[in-house]
Design a protein around this motif. Structure first.
Motif, short mmCIF file in Angstrom:
data_model
loop_
_atom_site.label_atom_id
_atom_site.label_comp_id
_atom_site.label_asym_id
_atom_site.label_seq_id
_atom_site.Cartn_x
_atom_site.Cartn_y
_atom_site.Cartn_z
N LEU A 93 14.91 45.81 -15.66
CA LEU A 93 15.84 44.72 -15.42
C LEU A 93 15.65 44.17 -14.01
CD1 LEU A 93 19.54 44.65 -16.47
CD2 LEU A 93 18.96 44.05 -14.15
N LEU A 113 16.13 44.23 -20.01
CA LEU A 113 17.06 43.10 -19.92
C LEU A 113 17.75 42.83 -21.25
CD1 LEU A 113 17.86 40.78 -17.87
CD2 LEU A 113 16.16 39.40 -19.05
N LEU A 132 24.51 44.54 -18.38
CA LEU A 132 24.13 43.44 -17.49
C LEU A 132 25.12 43.18 -16.37
CD1 LEU A 132 22.60 40.78 -19.94
CD2 LEU A 132 21.51 42.68 -18.74
N LEU A 149 23.29 42.74 -13.09
CA LEU A 149 22.59 41.46 -13.08
C LEU A 149 23.58 40.32 -12.87
CD1 LEU A 149 19.95 39.79 -13.73
CD2 LEU A 149 20.79 39.72 -16.07
N TRP A 185 12.92 32.99 -16.72
CA TRP A 185 12.86 34.35 -17.25
C TRP A 185 11.75 34.45 -18.28
CZ3 TRP A 185 16.50 37.51 -15.03
CH2 TRP A 185 17.65 36.89 -14.50
N PRO A 202 18.49 36.60 -20.45
CA PRO A 202 19.51 37.63 -20.74
C PRO A 202 20.33 37.24 -21.97
CG PRO A 202 19.57 36.97 -18.42
CD PRO A 202 18.68 35.99 -19.12
#
Length: 836
Positions: free
Chosen positions: A131, A354, A359, A362, A378, A382
């Protein structure tokens, strides 16, 4: 310096990074990319004396890479090459190449988006898709675009699709190294492992030591399997001089170096490792690989908000990486402990962290960065569900405000560098002068359990662990906990981590504290896992999920607890680490989340309105008390709801009212636009419209409803003209030839019934009709005993045909009665025979 396969493409890589700022390097394990590439680029003109950051996904790999590069330069770590990991750094003013773990990069970019003094960031082993690697690359790409167009970014991968990464980097040049790999003979098991994996691995190790020369590298899913396998491999029972070494992330550096070092002459070694040994680590002397085929990793479930470690089959790419470790020095052998036919069914690549992790870290980093996930680049975006839940948790922790912006408290959490739950725990503990206890709780939650039980999981009470930790810290043994064993390595790690948190918070160690306050601190970290006892050992969490405690006599009887470690089962999860709470704790520290609700409801059992005030924390009802003066409107709604639950039968229906309602319903059926619908469903659906105006605050019980004048209430639904029309079109009675007025039955609105004795309708030629002549009555012709002998809507046809058969039957049974041959001219009578 040793010539490695990566040397062949270093000139091409140097040219690419001189001409542009982005590149992708794809090279198999053992090619030398981790150590050779930074050293080859450190003196590039475009670097201009700036540093190179080399990201490694694991602490162990970061240590090993820094040591190896320093050795190649003939220096000590901390000179040209240094490293920085959480709570540990070895760098100096001379350092030009800094090997860091991925979380460190995130901290650096957040503190200085321009990365002053850094000329290049290398993402090593990007195929592992951690991640932090995905987040770090996304932040660096934006930093490069907004602040530093001269910043170089190099993504290095062993097995991931390089073209896909190159596309993410705006079609950056893709440079491929062929590597050097000796052939590896692969042996599959005949069938799946039956029984414990440790037993199968131990058998495979003994087989390999007998059949093949060289050192053996074994891949297992976790530290527990490694310890149990080591117990089965007593060196005294192995052929020759063999040493067995564990290798996983929580080991000390000395033990890690011992596992990585080549075996002394005349000796062999067996290294029992987790997946950290798949790629960047070089283990000298390995010629044999034994792959259990298992991998363990976190899996987050947005539905429960819980993360659990899951053990499953590794991917084909992971299996290839592991096999390749046997072919770095020469021809090797790989033993796979699964059948060949199973291999093709394994996923091609591991799933990115991820896509399956919690999360919350994040989301907090994105809030600190001041952007939305959709605005960054990305490789895999996500998941929205997990990100939404993460933001909800951060709001609950006070890290985000109602608009989703980071708060001052949230920025303090970021600076601590811990998971948001633990950062919140530490900061709140410090504010309550419980800093040392908070650091201990955070350490025990973060690390492997310090207690073991030979019969299964240890008692989940966190206070037991705090007590043992205090005993080890002070060197005392005040109390022995029956049946529990202390994992000394885990205990040392917890003590070290607690000290590191204390230094980060600048606390003075305070060894004396009240472990009973641990529940409050744990609740700061896990406010969504506060639970209320429903039965002995069974609790309902704030989220509504239910959990169970086993072998926890003290915790099982407490009224409230907070659970830190759960198995994540959706319906009835098991608690592995928890601490007790009191109601006072909740009302003191979570007052802002406690809500007050007034509930005014119809109690079906008591057949009355009940009113109470309750305080709740999510799905938990903390307190209830009678409500002395409920709102009249609430009482009104509760009464209506009670009628809906019990049905219209709770009201007083007389025979005449029921018949009246049936007549109206008959007319509605045949003329729905002109007449109201009085069916049960309609009356219940419109209860407030027609009955509501007649309810008063005194109508609180079922008996009170019986006093309502339902006849007057329902009659009011018809205006005066319709009331008159009702009697004309749907009369209550019909007069027949005998002079009798017979009541009509409207219970079937499609076919109202005239039930009359046959003798009373002699001379009635046609069937009577109602509703303005539109609807014929259904005539039930009765015997003298009032039993039906014929049902018809066509009297004329009956007289002409069926009557004569009926007459014959009735004359036999009722011989004294009057049964004329011509019913059309006969005199109707209510008697046995008509009067002369």
């Amino acid at each position: 310096m040793q010539i490695l396969p990566i040397d062949a493409i270093l000139p091409e890589l140097t040219v690419a990074l001189s001409a542009g700022t982005r590149a992708v390097l794809q090279a198999p394990p053992g090619a030398g990319k981790t150590t050779k590439v930074p050293l080859a680029l450190v003196d590039a003109d475009w670097l201009a004396g700036q540093r190179i950051l080399v990201l490694e996904p694991r602490r162990l790999a970061a240590h090993a890479a820094a040591r190896r590069m320093a050795e190649l330069l003939g220096e000590n770590v901390g000179e040209t090459v240094g490293y920085r990991i959480r709570f540990e750094r070895k760098v100096s003013r001379k350092t030009r190449i800094e090997v860091i773990t991925e979380g460190i990069l995130t901290r650096m970019v957040q503190a200085d988006p321009a990365l002053e003094g850094v000329g290049m960031v290398i993402f090593d082993e990007f195929h592992e898709r951690s991640l932090h690697a995905d987040l770090g690359l996304a932040l660096c790409l934006e930093a490069q675009q907004v602040f530093r167009d001269d910043l170089r970014l190099l993504v290095m991968s062993a097995t991931l699709d390089g073209e896909r990464i190159a596309a993410l980097l705006d079609d950056a040049p893709l440079i491929t190294s062929e590597g050097r790999q000796y052939p590896v003979a692969t042996h599959y098991a005949d069938s799946r492992v039956d029984g414990r994996i440790e037993d199968a691995v131990a058998r495979a190790v003994r087989r390999a030591l007998h059949e093949e020369p060289g050192d053996v590298l074994v891949f297992l899913p976790g530290a527990g399997e490694i310890r149990r396998t080591a117990e089965r491999l007593d060196p005294a029972t192995l052929p020759g001089t063999v040493q067995v070494y564990p290798l996983y992330g929580q080991l000390s550096q000395a033990m890690q170096r011992a596992a990585l070092a080549p075996s002394p002459a005349g000796e062999r070694k067996v290294v029992l490792a987790t997946s950290i040994a798949e790629t960047s680590l070089t283990i000298g002397g390995v010629r044999v690989v034994i792959d259990s085929g298992l991998v363990r990793g976190p899996e987050f479930a947005p539905a429960t908000g819980m993360t659990r470690l899951m053990t499953g089959a590794n991917s084909q790419a992971s299996a290839d990486q592991r096999r390749g470790r046997a072919g770095r020095l020469g021809p090797g052998v790989c033993y796979r402990l699964w059948p060949a036919y199973d291999h093709a069914h394994r996923p091609e690549h591991p799933s990115p962290e991820l896509l399956q992790a919690d999360l919350a870290p994040l989301a907090l980093e994105l809030a600190q960065w001041g952007t939305d996930a959709s605005e960054l680049a990305w490789l895999d975006p996500p998941p929205e569900a997990a990100l939404t839940q993460a933001n909800e948790l951060l709001t609950q922790l006070g890290a985000l405000d109602a608009e989703g912006h980071i708060t001052r408290h949230g920025r303090q959490m970021v600076r601590l560098g811990a998971h948001p739950r633990l950062a919140h725990l530490l900061l709140r503990g410090e504010a309550l002068s419980l800093g040392t206890l908070a650091c201990d709780v955070a350490a025990l939650v973060s690390e492997r359990d310090v207690l073991r039980n030979s019969h299964g999981p240890a008692d989940p009470d966190l206070r037991l662990r705090l007590d043992v930790l205090q005993q080890h810290r002070t060197g005392t043994r005040r109390q022995q906990h029956h049946g529990l064993q202390v994992d000394r390595r885990a205990m040392r790690q917890a003590l070290d981590l607690s000290k590191q948190w204390q230094r980060r918070l600048r606390l003075r160690e305070q060894p004396d504290y009240d472990a009973n306050l641990a529940g409050v601190l744990l609740a700061f970290a896990y406010p969504d896992r506060i639970g209320q006892r429903e039965a002995e050992g069974r609790f309902r969490l704030r989220t509504g999920h239910r959990v169970v405690l086993r072998d926890a006599p003290l915790l099982a009887a407490t009224d409230y607890l907070v659970a830190a470690h759960l198995d994540g089962e959706r319906h009835l999860g098991r608690v592995f680490l928890a601490a007790p709470l009191t109601l006072d704790d909740l009302t003191t520290h979570f007052a802002g989340a406690i809500e007050t609700h007034d509930a005014v409801i119809w109690d079906v059992a008591a057949e009355r309105v009940t009113a109470e005030r309750s305080t709740t924390l999510g799905a938990l009802v903390l307190q209830t008390a009678p409500l002395a003066k409920p709102s009249p409107d609430a009482v009104h709604e509760a009464v209506l709801d009670g009628i809906r639950q019990m049905g219209l039968g709770v009201l007083t229906w007389t025979r005449d009212l029921t018949a009246w309602r049936q007549r109206v319903q008959f007319l509605h059926r045949h003329n729905p636009t002109a007449w109201p619908d009085l069916a049960d469903d309609t009356l219940l659906a419109t209860l407030d419209d027609w009955l509501g105006p007649y309810l008063t605050p005194t109508h609180k019980r079922r008996d009170d409803l019986k006093r309502l004048d339902l006849t007057r209430i329902l009659h009011a639904l018809l205006p005066w003209p319709q009331r008159q029309a009702l009697d004309r079109e749907a009369p209550t009675h019909v007069q027949v030839p005998s002079g009798s007025r017979i009541r009509l039955d409207y219970s079937d609105p499609d076919a109202p019934v005239l039930a009359v004795r046959l003798q009373e309708v002699f001379g009635l030629l046609e069937t009577p009709r109602i509703a303005g002549g539109r609807v014929p009555l259904t005539v039930h012709l009765l015997s003298p005993a009032r039993r039906p002998v014929q049902v018809t809507q066509d009297l004329a046809s009956f007289w002409a045909t069926t009557y004569f058969d009926v007459r014959k039957d009735l004359r036999g049974r009722y011989s004294k009665h009057y049964w004329p041959e011509d019913p059309l001219t006969a005199t109707a009578t209510r008697r046995t025979k008509p009067r002369k």
